[in-house]
Design an enzyme around this catalytic site. Structure first.
Site, PDB file in Angstrom:
ATOM      1  N   ASP A  98     108.860 144.282  77.483  1.00  0.00           N
ATOM      2  CA  ASP A  98     107.823 144.838  78.520  1.00  0.00           C
ATOM      3  C   ASP A  98     107.844 146.450  78.518  1.00  0.00           C
ATOM      4  OD1 ASP A  98     110.021 145.226  79.990  1.00  0.00           O
ATOM      5  OD2 ASP A  98     109.399 143.706  81.883  1.00  0.00           O
ATOM      6  N   GLU A 120     110.030 136.865  74.406  1.00  0.00           N
ATOM      7  CA  GLU A 120     110.133 136.703  75.972  1.00  0.00           C
ATOM      8  C   GLU A 120     108.657 136.906  76.580  1.00  0.00           C
ATOM      9  OE1 GLU A 120     113.644 138.581  78.512  1.00  0.00           O
ATOM     10  OE2 GLU A 120     111.943 139.973  78.741  1.00  0.00           O
ATOM     11  N   GLU A 134     106.418 148.038  83.726  1.00  0.00           N
ATOM     12  CA  GLU A 134     106.712 146.832  82.697  1.00  0.00           C
ATOM     13  C   GLU A 134     105.498 145.808  82.992  1.00  0.00           C
ATOM     14  OE1 GLU A 134     110.551 149.313  82.972  1.00  0.00           O
ATOM     15  OE2 GLU A 134     109.162 148.487  84.491  1.00  0.00           O
ATOM     16  N   HIS A 215     118.488 150.629  88.571  1.00  0.00           N
ATOM     17  CA  HIS A 215     118.072 151.628  87.796  1.00  0.00           C
ATOM     18  C   HIS A 215     116.400 151.513  87.707  1.00  0.00           C
ATOM     19  CE1 HIS A 215     117.593 148.080  85.264  1.00  0.00           C
ATOM     20  NE2 HIS A 215     116.439 148.537  84.522  1.00  0.00           N
ATOM     21  N   ARG A 217     112.756 152.030  88.370  1.00  0.00           N
ATOM     22  CA  ARG A 217     111.690 153.061  88.797  1.00  0.00           C
ATOM     23  C   ARG A 217     111.195 152.814  90.393  1.00  0.00           C
ATOM     24  NH1 ARG A 217     110.106 152.837  83.604  1.00  0.00           N
ATOM     25  NH2 ARG A 217     110.448 154.859  82.277  1.00  0.00           N
ATOM     26  N   HIS A 247     123.643 154.162  85.894  1.00  0.00           N
ATOM     27  CA  HIS A 247     122.624 154.913  84.998  1.00  0.00           C
ATOM     28  C   HIS A 247     122.430 156.110  84.753  1.00  0.00           C
ATOM     29  CE1 HIS A 247     118.693 154.942  82.837  1.00  0.00           C
ATOM     30  NE2 HIS A 247     118.873 153.377  82.507  1.00  0.00           N
TER      31      HIS A 247
END
Length: 375
Positions: A98, A120, A134, A215, A217, A247
């Protein structure tokens, strides 16, 4: 008759982990001509996986720039991958998951009427802003992919509810389990691949280790601050230690450094290569993470996962009992972590739950599906 040319396109460390077993399988299969293109939207972390998996590249777009925006990355990926497609003229484009690279690579293929195999496929959180962006990337590819390789029955059913042609939807398992089995075997054969954590193992001897990654967003800002505060409270216990690969995104690094740097029971370390991350999973008593991949990987090793998100596109783990959504409220994170530390029955229930994500044979199933689709 010429063999079908398969172009596998990816750009981040998680994609590389989940696709290298398929690249290996394609390269070993006489039915195909395998080609590989990376966008390198994440450079260093991608290169770590390419090295350990010995993946040879045919095209490296090297797109990563400092503080890149989604729109600029999308535009450069679409143009760059499009140029590769015009040169290679593949029979199939394979993408996984994604990311922005997935969306741009699949869209560039669609513009050229090249069939797309989506590895996936079918994961859905039900919220277009979590995970962001995503969720929308994955949904978009799902509207036109020719071959949907769903990791679980639930993912396949999500596609069918969206009126996807049933003949194009197949349950293959998740290639992340193939990758984890491969790297675990490599570490057993070559222990030096994952000896970099030996110092922390010695430092935290006698303590239960909690692995932590963050990590996403959607957690930037208040959510990341809350996660750090929760970890700080957890690490005040004498019987635990937290190992946190931080990260490189400054939205993560600044917060974690400000809150956790210098604490006796916390180790803030640089991002780990794949063998060392697999070793961290093995060392950990439990994982705190907002990562999608960790929700799949940790249960394969019997490690409970407390998911630092409000929703997940991997509800199978929650349903099976291997993972639990705890969000980013510090009190909730602390309470649920302490429950697993102090309640042996609660811990055993999660640790022994069945991992629903695969059996280590997913890459070969996808190869066979690509071959059958060419008949």
């Amino acid at each position: 008759m010429s063999r079908p040319r398969i172009l596998t396109v990816f750009g981040t460390r998680p994609e590389a982990i989940k696709l290298f077993p398929l690249v290996h399988a394609l390269e070993a299969d006489d039915r195909f001509e395998s080609r590989v293109c990376v966008s390198a939207q994440h450079r260093d972390m991608l290169d770590q996986v390419l090295a350990i998996a010995a993946i040879s590249l045919h095209h490296d777009l090297d797109l990563m720039t400092d503080r890149q925006t989604l729109d600029s990355l999308t535009a450069r990926a679409l143009m760059g991958i499009g140029a590769v497609l015009d040169e290679e003229r593949p029979d199939w484009v394979v993408v996984q998951g994604d990311t922005t690279t997935v969306m741009a690579g699949a869209l560039a293929a669609y513009y050229r009427k090249i069939p797309v195999c989506h590895v996936e496929a079918g994961l859905r959180s039900g919220d277009i802003h979590q995970p962001w962006p995503e969720e929308v990337n994955r949904r978009m590819v799902g509207t036109f992919a020719r071959l949907h390789c769903a990791p679980t029955r639930a993912a396949a059913e999500a596609l069918l509810r969206e009126n996807t042609n049933p003949a194009t939807v197949h349950v293959t398992g998740n290639t992340v389990i193939d990758a984890l089995e491969w790297v675990t075997k490599r570490i057993e054969e070559h222990p030096s691949l994952a000896q970099g954590l030996a110092g922390l193992e010695a430092r935290f001897a006698g303590k239960r280790i909690i692995g932590m990654t963050a990590h996403r967003r959607e957690n930037f800002g208040e959510g990341m601050q809350n996660i750090a505060n929760g970890v700080k409270r957890i690490a005040s216990r004498d019987d635990v230690a937290v190992i946190c690969p931080v990260h490189r995104n400054p939205n993560v690094r600044a917060v974690m450094s400000a809150e956790l740097e210098g604490l006796e029971n916390v180790a803030l370390i640089e991002p780990l290569d794949y063998p060392h991350f697999a070793r961290l999973l093995g060392l950990s008593h439990l994982m705190l993470s907002d990562s999608g991949g960790v929700q799949e990987e940790a249960p394969a090793l019997g490690k409970p996962v407390l998911v630092l998100r409000e929703t997940t596109e991997r509800p199978e783990g929650v349903k099976a009992g291997t993972a639990k959504l705890v969000g980013t409220n510090a009190d909730t994170i602390v309470r649920e972590t302490f429950r697993l530390l102090d309640d042996e029955a609660a811990y055993a229930e999660m640790a022994r739950a069945h991992n629903p994500f695969g059996d280590g044979k997913s890459a070969q199933r996808i190869c066979d599906l690509l071959a059958e689709s060419e008949r």
